[in-house]
Scaffold this motif. Structure first.
Motif, PDB file in Angstrom:
ATOM      1  N   SER A  34       0.825  -1.211   0.000  1.00  0.00           N
ATOM      2  CA  SER A  34       0.000   0.000   0.000  1.00  0.00           C
ATOM      3  C   SER A  34       0.856   1.257   0.000  1.00  0.00           C
ATOM      4  CB  SER A  34      -0.939   0.001   1.207  1.00  0.00           C
ATOM      5  OG  SER A  34      -1.819  -1.099   1.151  1.00  0.00           O
ATOM      6  N   VAL A  35       1.916   1.264   0.795  1.00  0.00           N
ATOM      7  CA  VAL A  35       2.827   2.415   0.836  1.00  0.00           C
ATOM      8  C   VAL A  35       3.468   2.607  -0.535  1.00  0.00           C
ATOM      9  CG1 VAL A  35       5.024   3.242   1.796  1.00  0.00           C
ATOM     10  CG2 VAL A  35       3.259   2.335   3.313  1.00  0.00           C
ATOM     11  N   TYR A  36       3.918   1.509  -1.142  1.00  0.00           N
ATOM     12  CA  TYR A  36       4.501   1.578  -2.486  1.00  0.00           C
ATOM     13  C   TYR A  36       3.509   2.185  -3.474  1.00  0.00           C
ATOM     14  CZ  TYR A  36       6.191   0.089  -7.044  1.00  0.00           C
ATOM     15  OH  TYR A  36       6.597   0.072  -8.362  1.00  0.00           O
ATOM     16  N   LEU A  37       2.262   1.707  -3.426  1.00  0.00           N
ATOM     17  CA  LEU A  37       1.243   2.186  -4.356  1.00  0.00           C
ATOM     18  C   LEU A  37       0.968   3.674  -4.181  1.00  0.00           C
ATOM     19  CD1 LEU A  37      -1.303  -0.787  -4.162  1.00  0.00           C
ATOM     20  CD2 LEU A  37       0.349  -0.320  -5.991  1.00  0.00           C
ATOM     21  N   VAL A  38       0.902   4.130  -2.947  1.00  0.00           N
ATOM     22  CA  VAL A  38       0.658   5.558  -2.689  1.00  0.00           C
ATOM     23  C   VAL A  38       1.815   6.392  -3.225  1.00  0.00           C
ATOM     24  CG1 VAL A  38       0.484   7.312  -0.868  1.00  0.00           C
ATOM     25  CG2 VAL A  38      -0.895   5.233  -0.737  1.00  0.00           C
ATOM     26  N   HIS A  39       3.050   5.967  -2.938  1.00  0.00           N
ATOM     27  CA  HIS A  39       4.208   6.710  -3.438  1.00  0.00           C
ATOM     28  C   HIS A  39       4.231   6.740  -4.963  1.00  0.00           C
ATOM     29  CE1 HIS A  39       6.415   7.640   0.246  1.00  0.00           C
ATOM     30  NE2 HIS A  39       6.010   6.473   0.699  1.00  0.00           N
ATOM     31  N   ARG A  40       3.972   5.605  -5.561  1.00  0.00           N
ATOM     32  CA  ARG A  40       3.998   5.506  -7.027  1.00  0.00           C
ATOM     33  C   ARG A  40       2.888   6.344  -7.651  1.00  0.00           C
ATOM     34  NH1 ARG A  40       6.055   1.299 -10.635  1.00  0.00           N
ATOM     35  NH2 ARG A  40       5.886   2.325 -12.648  1.00  0.00           N
ATOM     36  N   MET A  41       1.687   6.268  -7.087  1.00  0.00           N
ATOM     37  CA  MET A  41       0.559   7.033  -7.610  1.00  0.00           C
ATOM     38  C   MET A  41       0.812   8.529  -7.460  1.00  0.00           C
ATOM     39  SD  MET A  41      -3.482   6.629  -6.644  1.00  0.00           S
ATOM     40  CE  MET A  41      -3.643   4.996  -7.340  1.00  0.00           C
ATOM     41  N   SER A  42       1.356   8.918  -6.333  1.00  0.00           N
ATOM     42  CA  SER A  42       1.670  10.320  -6.081  1.00  0.00           C
ATOM     43  C   SER A  42       2.673  10.843  -7.120  1.00  0.00           C
ATOM     44  CB  SER A  42       2.238  10.482  -4.668  1.00  0.00           C
ATOM     45  OG  SER A  42       2.683  11.792  -4.450  1.00  0.00           O
ATOM     46  N   LYS A  43       3.672  10.050  -7.382  1.00  0.00           N
ATOM     47  CA  LYS A  43       4.712  10.446  -8.341  1.00  0.00           C
ATOM     48  C   LYS A  43       4.158  10.491  -9.765  1.00  0.00           C
ATOM     49  CE  LYS A  43       9.237   9.052 -10.035  1.00  0.00           C
ATOM     50  NZ  LYS A  43      10.281   8.031  -9.992  1.00  0.00           N
TER      51      LYS A  43
ATOM     52  N   ARG B 165       1.372  13.121 -10.126  1.00  0.00           N
ATOM     53  CA  ARG B 165       1.788  14.451  -9.634  1.00  0.00           C
ATOM     54  C   ARG B 165       0.767  15.045  -8.663  1.00  0.00           C
ATOM     55  NH1 ARG B 165       3.660  14.738 -15.188  1.00  0.00           N
ATOM     56  NH2 ARG B 165       5.933  14.987 -15.193  1.00  0.00           N
ATOM     57  N   CYS B 166       0.510  14.283  -7.616  1.00  0.00           N
ATOM     58  CA  CYS B 166      -0.414  14.740  -6.583  1.00  0.00           C
ATOM     59  C   CYS B 166       0.215  14.455  -5.217  1.00  0.00           C
ATOM     60  CB  CYS B 166      -1.775  14.058  -6.722  1.00  0.00           C
ATOM     61  SG  CYS B 166      -1.764  12.274  -6.498  1.00  0.00           S
ATOM     62  N   SER B 167      -0.390  14.970  -4.186  1.00  0.00           N
ATOM     63  CA  SER B 167       0.124  14.728  -2.838  1.00  0.00           C
ATOM     64  C   SER B 167      -0.108  13.268  -2.451  1.00  0.00           C
ATOM     65  CB  SER B 167      -0.575  15.639  -1.835  1.00  0.00           C
ATOM     66  OG  SER B 167      -1.921  15.238  -1.650  1.00  0.00           O
ATOM     67  N   LYS B 168       0.632  12.839  -1.476  1.00  0.00           N
ATOM     68  CA  LYS B 168       0.448  11.465  -0.994  1.00  0.00           C
ATOM     69  C   LYS B 168      -0.937  11.282  -0.398  1.00  0.00           C
ATOM     70  CE  LYS B 168       5.243  10.179  -0.481  1.00  0.00           C
ATOM     71  NZ  LYS B 168       6.042  11.353  -0.732  1.00  0.00           N
ATOM     72  N   GLU B 169      -1.453  12.327   0.217  1.00  0.00           N
ATOM     73  CA  GLU B 169      -2.804  12.262   0.782  1.00  0.00           C
ATOM     74  C   GLU B 169      -3.840  12.059  -0.328  1.00  0.00           C
ATOM     75  OE1 GLU B 169      -5.801  15.357   2.854  1.00  0.00           O
ATOM     76  OE2 GLU B 169      -3.872  15.126   3.883  1.00  0.00           O
ATOM     77  N   GLU B 170      -3.700  12.805  -1.420  1.00  0.00           N
ATOM     78  CA  GLU B 170      -4.620  12.638  -2.555  1.00  0.00           C
ATOM     79  C   GLU B 170      -4.480  11.240  -3.160  1.00  0.00           C
ATOM     80  OE1 GLU B 170      -5.193  16.538  -5.066  1.00  0.00           O
ATOM     81  OE2 GLU B 170      -3.109  16.402  -4.372  1.00  0.00           O
ATOM     82  N   ALA B 171      -3.244  10.786  -3.277  1.00  0.00           N
ATOM     83  CA  ALA B 171      -3.002   9.453  -3.838  1.00  0.00           C
ATOM     84  C   ALA B 171      -3.635   8.383  -2.960  1.00  0.00           C
ATOM     85  CB  ALA B 171      -1.501   9.209  -3.990  1.00  0.00           C
ATOM     86  N   LEU B 172      -3.515   8.530  -1.648  1.00  0.00           N
ATOM     87  CA  LEU B 172      -4.124   7.569  -0.726  1.00  0.00           C
ATOM     88  C   LEU B 172      -5.637   7.556  -0.890  1.00  0.00           C
ATOM     89  CD1 LEU B 172      -4.012   5.541   1.587  1.00  0.00           C
ATOM     90  CD2 LEU B 172      -3.981   7.484   3.173  1.00  0.00           C
ATOM     91  N   LYS B 173      -6.237   8.723  -0.990  1.00  0.00           N
ATOM     92  CA  LYS B 173      -7.696   8.799  -1.170  1.00  0.00           C
ATOM     93  C   LYS B 173      -8.123   8.093  -2.454  1.00  0.00           C
ATOM     94  CE  LYS B 173      -8.418  13.057   1.433  1.00  0.00           C
ATOM     95  NZ  LYS B 173      -8.778  14.479   1.360  1.00  0.00           N
ATOM     96  N   LYS B 174      -7.350   8.289  -3.530  1.00  0.00           N
ATOM     97  CA  LYS B 174      -7.661   7.625  -4.798  1.00  0.00           C
ATOM     98  C   LYS B 174      -7.506   6.120  -4.677  1.00  0.00           C
ATOM     99  CE  LYS B 174      -6.236  11.475  -7.750  1.00  0.00           C
ATOM    100  NZ  LYS B 174      -5.276  11.906  -8.788  1.00  0.00           N
ATOM    101  N   LEU B 175      -6.408   5.696  -4.044  1.00  0.00           N
ATOM    102  CA  LEU B 175      -6.142   4.267  -3.904  1.00  0.00           C
ATOM    103  C   LEU B 175      -7.240   3.577  -3.106  1.00  0.00           C
ATOM    104  CD1 LEU B 175      -4.264   1.829  -4.313  1.00  0.00           C
ATOM    105  CD2 LEU B 175      -3.137   2.480  -2.165  1.00  0.00           C
ATOM    106  N   LEU B 176      -7.685   4.200  -2.030  1.00  0.00           N
ATOM    107  CA  LEU B 176      -8.701   3.589  -1.169  1.00  0.00           C
ATOM    108  C   LEU B 176     -10.019   3.343  -1.897  1.00  0.00           C
ATOM    109  CD1 LEU B 176      -8.121   5.547   2.165  1.00  0.00           C
ATOM    110  CD2 LEU B 176      -7.428   3.207   1.625  1.00  0.00           C
ATOM    111  N   LYS B 177     -10.249   4.072  -2.992  1.00  0.00           N
ATOM    112  CA  LYS B 177     -11.491   3.919  -3.757  1.00  0.00           C
ATOM    113  C   LYS B 177     -11.399   2.848  -4.836  1.00  0.00           C
ATOM    114  CE  LYS B 177     -12.760   8.735  -3.058  1.00  0.00           C
ATOM    115  NZ  LYS B 177     -12.958  10.039  -3.685  1.00  0.00           N
TER     116      LYS B 177
END
Length: 80
Positions: free
Chosen positions: A16-25, A28-40
């Motif tokens: 999950s941490v890997y996915l958030v970091h990768r999605m954020s990168k 080009r969004c914050s890790k918080e935004e990436a986490l919100k997207k991932l959770l959905k």
């Protein structure tokens, strides 16, 4: 070595941490935004299901699932 619930939870957390970091990168969004997207995502929901065993796959494999889901191509990994 037997698989314990603690090991499974650590694997899920690590992926999950890997996915958030990768999605954020990549997006080009914050890790918080990436986490919100991932959770959905359905991918994240499936990762949480310990009976499916996705926690044993590589983070890159799960990342590919996220990308396919975002592209609307979940048919390819639902069949597996």
């Amino acid at each position: 070595m037997s698989v314990t619930s603690v090991n499974i939870n650590k694997s899920i957390q690590s992926i999950s941490v890997y996915l958030v970091h990768r999605m954020s990168k990549e997006q080009r969004c914050s890790k918080e935004e990436a986490l919100k997207k991932l959770l959905k995502t359905m991918t994240y929901e499936l990762l949480q299901d310990k009976n499916l065993g996705l926690y044993a796959e590589s983070p890159e494999y799960i990342w590919n699932m996220v990308q396919e889901e975002e592209a609307g191509d979940i048919e390819s990994w639902i069949k597996e």
